[in-house]
Design a protein around this motif. Structure first.
Motif, PDB file in Angstrom:
ATOM      1  N   TYR A  76       0.861  -1.180   0.000  1.00 59.72           N
ATOM      2  CA  TYR A  76       0.000   0.000   0.000  1.00 59.72           C
ATOM      3  C   TYR A  76       0.899   1.231   0.000  1.00 59.72           C
ATOM      4  N   GLY A  77       0.582   2.217  -0.872  1.00 51.19           N
ATOM      5  CA  GLY A  77       1.448   3.386  -0.970  1.00 51.19           C
ATOM      6  C   GLY A  77       2.844   2.923  -1.337  1.00 51.19           C
ATOM      7  N   ASN A  78       3.827   3.362  -0.560  1.00 53.04           N
ATOM      8  CA  ASN A  78       5.157   2.758  -0.633  1.00 53.04           C
ATOM      9  C   ASN A  78       5.459   2.196   0.743  1.00 53.04           C
ATOM     10  N   TYR A  79       5.334   0.884   0.879  1.00 49.80           N
ATOM     11  CA  TYR A  79       5.471   0.210   2.169  1.00 49.80           C
ATOM     12  C   TYR A  79       6.839   0.427   2.802  1.00 49.80           C
ATOM     13  N   GLN A  80       7.864   0.768   1.992  1.00 51.92           N
ATOM     14  CA  GLN A  80       9.191   0.995   2.553  1.00 51.92           C
ATOM     15  C   GLN A  80       9.352   2.399   3.117  1.00 51.92           C
ATOM     16  N   ALA A  81       8.473   3.312   2.750  1.00 54.62           N
ATOM     17  CA  ALA A  81       8.590   4.690   3.219  1.00 54.62           C
ATOM     18  C   ALA A  81       8.462   4.769   4.737  1.00 54.62           C
ATOM     19  N   GLY A  82       7.587   3.952   5.312  1.00 57.77           N
ATOM     20  CA  GLY A  82       7.442   3.940   6.762  1.00 57.77           C
ATOM     21  C   GLY A  82       8.715   3.480   7.447  1.00 57.77           C
ATOM     22  N   ARG A  83       9.348   2.428   6.906  1.00 56.57           N
ATOM     23  CA  ARG A  83      10.634   1.977   7.452  1.00 56.57           C
ATOM     24  C   ARG A  83      11.659   3.099   7.367  1.00 56.57           C
ATOM     25  N   ALA A  84      11.691   3.764   6.230  1.00 53.06           N
ATOM     26  CA  ALA A  84      12.664   4.839   6.041  1.00 53.06           C
ATOM     27  C   ALA A  84      12.442   5.960   7.057  1.00 53.06           C
ATOM     28  N   ALA A  85      11.183   6.354   7.255  1.00 53.62           N
ATOM     29  CA  ALA A  85      10.880   7.451   8.171  1.00 53.62           C
ATOM     30  C   ALA A  85      11.277   7.115   9.601  1.00 53.62           C
ATOM     31  N   LEU A  86      10.988   5.891  10.038  1.00 56.94           N
ATOM     32  CA  LEU A  86      11.311   5.520  11.416  1.00 56.94           C
ATOM     33  C   LEU A  86      12.797   5.239  11.594  1.00 56.94           C
ATOM     34  N   ASN A  87      13.416   4.578  10.626  1.00 50.76           N
ATOM     35  CA  ASN A  87      14.850   4.311  10.754  1.00 50.76           C
ATOM     36  C   ASN A  87      15.669   5.599  10.690  1.00 50.76           C
ATOM     37  N   ALA A  88      15.167   6.591   9.966  1.00 47.97           N
ATOM     38  CA  ALA A  88      15.843   7.891   9.928  1.00 47.97           C
ATOM     39  C   ALA A  88      15.768   8.589  11.282  1.00 47.97           C
ATOM     40  N   ARG A  89      14.879   8.106  12.150  1.00 47.92           N
ATOM     41  CA  ARG A  89      14.710   8.677  13.492  1.00 47.92           C
ATOM     42  C   ARG A  89      15.257   7.745  14.579  1.00 47.92           C
ATOM     43  N   GLY A  90      16.156   6.853  14.185  1.00 41.71           N
ATOM     44  CA  GLY A  90      16.852   6.040  15.167  1.00 41.71           C
ATOM     45  C   GLY A  90      16.332   4.643  15.391  1.00 41.71           C
ATOM     46  N   TYR A  91      15.240   4.273  14.697  1.00 42.16           N
ATOM     47  CA  TYR A  91      14.746   2.901  14.806  1.00 42.16           C
ATOM     48  C   TYR A  91      15.663   1.961  14.026  1.00 42.16           C
ATOM     49  N   GLN A  92      15.539   0.671  14.312  1.00 38.49           N
ATOM     50  CA  GLN A  92      16.250  -0.364  13.573  1.00 38.49           C
ATOM     51  C   GLN A  92      15.222  -1.380  13.091  1.00 38.49           C
ATOM     52  N   MET A  93      14.399  -0.951  12.140  1.00 38.21           N
ATOM     53  CA  MET A  93      13.301  -1.775  11.657  1.00 38.21           C
ATOM     54  C   MET A  93      13.785  -2.665  10.518  1.00 38.21           C
ATOM     55  N   ASP A 215      -8.268  -6.618   8.672  1.00 41.66           N
ATOM     56  CA  ASP A 215      -9.339  -5.614   8.685  1.00 41.66           C
ATOM     57  C   ASP A 215      -8.768  -4.197   8.613  1.00 41.66           C
ATOM     58  N   SER A 216      -7.649  -3.988   9.302  1.00 40.16           N
ATOM     59  CA  SER A 216      -7.003  -2.676   9.280  1.00 40.16           C
ATOM     60  C   SER A 216      -6.587  -2.306   7.867  1.00 40.16           C
ATOM     61  N   LEU A 217      -5.909  -3.239   7.175  1.00 40.16           N
ATOM     62  CA  LEU A 217      -5.475  -2.967   5.811  1.00 40.16           C
ATOM     63  C   LEU A 217      -6.666  -2.823   4.869  1.00 40.16           C
ATOM     64  N   ALA A 218      -7.675  -3.675   5.045  1.00 40.46           N
ATOM     65  CA  ALA A 218      -8.846  -3.610   4.179  1.00 40.46           C
ATOM     66  C   ALA A 218      -9.524  -2.246   4.253  1.00 40.46           C
ATOM     67  N   ALA A 219      -9.589  -1.669   5.444  1.00 43.43           N
ATOM     68  CA  ALA A 219     -10.200  -0.349   5.597  1.00 43.43           C
ATOM     69  C   ALA A 219      -9.426   0.696   4.803  1.00 43.43           C
ATOM     70  N   ARG A 220      -8.102   0.582   4.813  1.00 46.85           N
ATOM     71  CA  ARG A 220      -7.277   1.514   4.040  1.00 46.85           C
ATOM     72  C   ARG A 220      -7.542   1.354   2.548  1.00 46.85           C
ATOM     73  N   VAL A 221      -7.606   0.113   2.109  1.00 50.08           N
ATOM     74  CA  VAL A 221      -7.790  -0.159   0.684  1.00 50.08           C
ATOM     75  C   VAL A 221      -9.158   0.333   0.212  1.00 50.08           C
ATOM     76  N   ARG A 222     -10.182   0.115   1.020  1.00 55.63           N
ATOM     77  CA  ARG A 222     -11.519   0.581   0.635  1.00 55.63           C
ATOM     78  C   ARG A 222     -11.566   2.109   0.555  1.00 55.63           C
ATOM     79  N   ALA A 223     -10.837   2.763   1.448  1.00 51.97           N
ATOM     80  CA  ALA A 223     -10.851   4.229   1.465  1.00 51.97           C
ATOM     81  C   ALA A 223     -10.055   4.823   0.312  1.00 51.97           C
ATOM     82  N   MET A 224      -8.932   4.178  -0.043  1.00 50.84           N
ATOM     83  CA  MET A 224      -8.065   4.695  -1.109  1.00 50.84           C
ATOM     84  C   MET A 224      -7.575   3.529  -1.960  1.00 50.84           C
ATOM     85  N   PRO A 225      -8.435   2.962  -2.792  1.00 50.57           N
ATOM     86  CA  PRO A 225      -8.061   1.765  -3.555  1.00 50.57           C
ATOM     87  C   PRO A 225      -6.897   1.967  -4.508  1.00 50.57           C
TER      88      PRO A 225
END
Length: 251
Positions: A76-93, A215-225
């Motif tokens: 969904y979207g770019n699934y790696q963008a979330g990893r990038a955003a958090l790892n840029a803030r010190g996470y090790q995802m 269900d969480s992902l499905a709600a996202r997909v229905r809102a922005m397919p």
């Protein structure tokens, strides 16, 4: 494939709307491929993507106390963008991934995961052992929940039966990891992302938790397919029908 899947999930959708979504999906997929190869630029832009949502404070608290965290998303979207955003803030995802069939492409794919930080772990015995070690050390992991899992438990996804891996829920329970849905929605400018962390999934049992993630992902997909990868064969209905017929033969 995209048109077939859209027709199955949204049978009342008019053909022009299906074509519009299909065009948007292919545009997004192409952008994802280019973005994930340009990891240096991606990490630089990620500094401007502020994570938010009810799961953000919970994730920060868990990281501070050294508790493992599993971040769950889908194609969904770019699934790696979330990893990038958090790892840029010190996470090790670290990313748990299914190897590609083409070995040459797989080497490149691994590089796109590793360059964002946190490590890349394959869905085999050795890779899972490394992933678990990473978690038990207080690390964070990323798993995509929307891949067809042959022989896996059947869960509902967008109103249709979908074999889904229970691994995320099982690991969360076994290692007391926070289980957080995370989504990277592409912005209107086509280049940036809204990084939202939903409230953590409560620990209960693998079936309930896995369905909650679907269900969480499905709600996202229905809102922005247009943000979801309708191009991949999530349900594989023909294979399921063949397996059901074979099973009935031996019953």
């Amino acid at each position: 494939m995209a048109g077939r899947n859209l027709a199955m999930v949204f049978p009342d959708m008019q053909e022009p709307e299906r074509r519009r979504i299909t065009r948007a999906v292919t545009d997004n997929v192409g952008r994802v491929v280019m973005e994930n190869y340009a990891t240096a630029d991606q990490m630089e832009r990620a500094l401007n993507w502020e994570p938010h949502g009810p799961g953000w404070d919970a994730a920060e608290a868990a990281r501070a106390e050294g508790r493992p965290i599993l971040f769950i998303s889908g194609h969904y979207g770019n699934y790696q963008a979330g990893r990038a955003a958090l790892n840029a803030r010190g996470y090790q995802m670290g990313g748990l991934y299914r190897p590609l069939n083409n070995a040459y492409l797989n080497d490149h794919y691994i590089a796109t995961i590793e360059n964002v930080g946190g490590g890349a772990f394959t869905r085999d015995r050795r890779g899972l052992a490394g992933f678990v070690k990473h978690l038990r050390g207080g690390g964070q992991g990323a798993i995509l929940i929307d891949q067809y899992f042959f022989g896996g438990p059947i869960h509902d996804f967008l109103g249709h039966p979908a074999p889904t891996s229970p691994a995320a829920a099982e690991m969360a329970l076994k290692y007391n990891a926070l289980l957080v849905p995370i989504y990277s929605t592409r912005a209107e400018n086509g280049l940036d992302f809204d990084i939202e962390l939903e409230a953590p999934i409560p620990h209960s049992d693998p079936k309930t938790m896995t369905q909650a993630l679907n269900d969480s992902l499905a709600a996202r997909v229905r809102a922005m397919p247009e943000q979801w990868f309708w191009l991949h064969d999530r349900w594989k209905p023909a294979r399921q029908e063949k397996a059901a017929r074979k099973s009935a033969t031996y019953d």
